[in-house]
Enzyme design. Structure first.
Site, mmCIF file in Angstrom:
data_model
loop_
_atom_site.group_PDB
_atom_site.id
_atom_site.type_symbol
_atom_site.label_atom_id
_atom_site.label_comp_id
_atom_site.label_asym_id
_atom_site.label_seq_id
_atom_site.Cartn_x
_atom_site.Cartn_y
_atom_site.Cartn_z
ATOM 1 N N CYS A 250 10.618 38.540 69.560
ATOM 2 C CA CYS A 250 9.836 37.252 68.885
ATOM 3 C C CYS A 250 9.264 36.445 70.028
ATOM 4 O O CYS A 250 8.366 36.848 70.961
ATOM 5 C CB CYS A 250 10.577 36.749 68.050
ATOM 6 N N HIS A 335 11.781 41.543 64.308
ATOM 7 C CA HIS A 335 13.146 41.213 64.471
ATOM 8 C C HIS A 335 14.248 42.696 64.183
ATOM 9 O O HIS A 335 14.415 42.794 63.201
ATOM 10 C CB HIS A 335 13.705 40.108 63.643
ATOM 11 N N GLU A 337 17.250 42.727 64.903
ATOM 12 C CA GLU A 337 18.621 42.206 64.248
ATOM 13 C C GLU A 337 18.571 41.764 62.804
ATOM 14 O O GLU A 337 19.499 41.125 62.392
ATOM 15 C CB GLU A 337 19.042 41.103 65.228
#
Length: 380
Positions: A250, A335, A337
């Site tokens: 990001c 993202h 995660e």
């Protein structure tokens, strides 16, 4: 006679939304954005990348499963307001420890419900994100307009959300320095799950300080705001690029691009939600990703750099992934995660560790001082 407290949200174009207040009382300003996630309001609220923003949820029902300690993505939320169509004050979930209203009150965050979030989202999509003021006070609209005009958007979000001191999460695997630009807990969770020895450092840590930590690789975290507001981070990455394997997520992706000579630009209304399709160019495979960003890497700026585009957004064709042609470094705009959200892209952490091992095998270095000391103690 109304039995609830009123809240108002005024946009800088003059549009006024009047609804019910929940959460804290008071007044706050921020950039008004929208998120298209169906679930995950707690993770959205606690994502540091929303620092300084008033977040609108497009899904009409929020609060129905409450709040639980284990689902926070940071120590505390940094959003400036929360706008929803319907707020459910009584959650139904065995994991719930308290309500959304209680959490917002605890951190001084204003909430507004019973407004037309569909209309609000259409305005933001048409005109782009804009400043807004959210208040439970009874000040006249003209006074609110003046206050909104005199309130600039913050530019120091990274400094506000980054850790202030170095801390570690020990492991037996590769040592990863995680540069915290406003990192979500999910990044640390994915690294520690793989046995990494993680050292988390503040956003303004120098290149020399990172070198002294003797990392095997460097993880560049997500974070809020304009990447050009943290030029010191770009300089540090420029110094370290090529010395250590890097993986950016990001904001970390955007900083990696800037350090490599590319440019970034603000999107009209950004990408925020858990259902964004991204195509991997090497395989033509489509991944469903979780995203939260208001800036993107300019495609035209890639020419003349050593960057290779690896992923694009299937909706608007913006750049979603980069790889360095000469050095062991890559990044993604989305993202991997994310929680809650799709798990399609968590394999990228494994690819990062594989890249570290390949780099180490091709570039052997002296043992760490700690390993030497431990070996000496063992000989005694």
């Amino acid at each position: 006679m109304q039995s609830y407290k009123q809240a108002r949200l005024l946009l800088e174009d003059g549009t006024l939304f009047t609804g019910r207040a929940f959460g804290a009382d008071g007044q706050s300003t921020g950039e008004v954005v929208f998120n298209t996630g169906i679930t995950g309001y707690q993770e959205v609220i606690s994502d540091p990348s929303y620092c300084g923003q008033i977040v609108t949820m497009t899904y009409p029902l929020v609060g129905n499963y409450g709040i639980t300690r284990d689902d926070f993505e940071s120590i505390r939320p940094f959003i400036h307001g929360f706008a929803v169509r319907r707020y459910e004050p009584i959650p139904s979930n065995w994991r719930a420890q308290y309500t959304l209203d209680q959490m917002l009150k605890e951190y001084g965050i204003l909430g507004i419900s019973d407004i037309d979030t569909r209309m609000l989202t259409r305005i933001l999509r048409h005109h782009g994100t804009m400043k807004g003021i959210l208040t439970t006070a009874s000040a006249p609209v003209e006074e609110l307009k003046e206050m909104l005009a005199d309130s600039p958007l913050m530019r120091d979000q990274v400094a506000r959300t980054s850790t202030k001191s170095v801390f570690s999460s020990p492991g037996d695997g590769e040592r990863i320095v995680l540069i915290d630009y406003g990192a979500k807990s999910g990044i640390l969770r994915e690294l520690t799950k793989r046995g990494c020895d993680v050292v988390v450092v503040p956003h303004d840590t120098t290149a020399e300080e990172i070198r002294r930590l003797d990392p095997d690789g460097i993880q560049l975290s997500n974070g809020p705001g304009d990447p050009k507001d943290v030029p010191h981070a770009v300089q540090v990455l420029n110094e370290l690029l090529g010395e250590y394997p890097m993986f950016g997520i990001c904001l970390g992706h955007q900083l990696f691009a800037l350090a490599s000579g590319a440019d970034t630009v603000k999107l009209k209304f950004g990408h925020r939600g858990g259902n964004h399709p991204v195509k991997e160019l090497a395989t033509n495979r489509c991944y469903i990703t979780s995203q939260n960003h208001g800036y993107t890497v300019c495609e035209d700026s890639i020419a003349g750099t050593d960057l290779i585009v690896t992923h694009i957004n299937n909706n608007d064709k913006t750049i979603e992934g980069l790889r360095h042609a000469k050095y062991p470094a890559f990044s993604v705009q989305y993202h991997p995660e994310a929680a809650p959200g799709p798990f399609d892209s968590s394999y990228l952490f494994d690819e990062f560790l594989d890249m570290i091992r390949d780099h180490r095998n091709n570039n052997p270095k002296a043992p760490r001082q700690a390993e030497i000391s431990a070996a000496l103690k063992g000989e005694r």
